[in-house]
Design an enzyme around this catalytic site. Structure first.
Site, short mmCIF file in Angstrom:
data_model
loop_
_atom_site.label_atom_id
_atom_site.label_comp_id
_atom_site.label_asym_id
_atom_site.label_seq_id
_atom_site.Cartn_x
_atom_site.Cartn_y
_atom_site.Cartn_z
N GLU A 168 0.95 3.86 1.84
CA GLU A 168 1.43 4.25 3.17
C GLU A 168 2.61 3.38 3.59
O GLU A 168 3.61 3.87 4.10
CB GLU A 168 0.33 4.11 4.23
CG GLU A 168 -0.91 4.90 3.96
CD GLU A 168 -1.98 4.09 3.24
OE1 GLU A 168 -1.69 3.49 2.18
OE2 GLU A 168 -3.12 4.08 3.72
N HIS A 220 0.86 -1.18 0.00
CA HIS A 220 0.00 0.00 0.00
C HIS A 220 0.90 1.24 0.00
O HIS A 220 2.04 1.20 0.48
CB HIS A 220 -0.88 0.02 1.25
CG HIS A 220 -1.93 -1.04 1.26
ND1 HIS A 220 -2.98 -1.01 2.15
CD2 HIS A 220 -2.11 -2.15 0.51
CE1 HIS A 220 -3.75 -2.05 1.95
NE2 HIS A 220 -3.24 -2.77 0.96
#
Length: 143
Positions: A49, A47
């Site tokens: 992040e 992801h």
């Protein structure tokens, strides 16, 4: 947030879900930036992040990002929220809410659990309309 949106657009151009993230140092310098790469890397943890946090930690040579901010275009999922806590991110800014898979304001609400070691300041709704439009357009084109 503009840089995170740029990363989200680049992710969409690669066929990834358009989510972008940026780690910013206390002095305002961008330390790392990333967009989703789960399909490209065949990695469910890739992801935006997670990639931005990993890159920032590697660049700084440390496992904690005390005092740093994270800008992300979509509410982090539970996995990413846990990583944000573990990295000791000071402030989380995100655009679109994620009622289905969110881990901050919806769903697991990771930062609300007593087992959560660190809770960042959370600011939602930044560039929400643009972040939401990217996601809606991406999924509409695939349905």
């Amino acid at each position: 947030m503009d840089v995170a949106l740029d990363e989200a657009r680049a992710a969409a151009a690669r066929g990834e879900v358009p989510v972008g993230a940026v780690v910013v140092a206390p002095d305002g310098e961008i330390v790392a930036r990333a967009g989703n790469r789960t399909r490209e890397l065949a990695d469910p943890t890739a992801h935006a992040e997670m990639l931005a946090i990993r890159a920032a930690c590697a660049r700084l040579g440390q496992e904690r990002l005390v005092g740093h901010d994270l800008y992300v275009t979509l509410e982090p999922c539970p996995m990413c929220a846990a990583a944000i806590s573990a990295a000791r991110i000071a402030r989380l800014y995100y655009g679109a809410s994620d009622p289905k898979s969110g881990g901050v304001a919806f769903g697991a609400r990771v930062f609300s659990h007593p087992q959560c070691h660190h809770v960042p300041e959370v600011y939602d709704g930044l560039s929400e309309a643009e972040a939401s439009a990217l996601l809606l357009g991406f999924f509409a084109a695939r349905r």
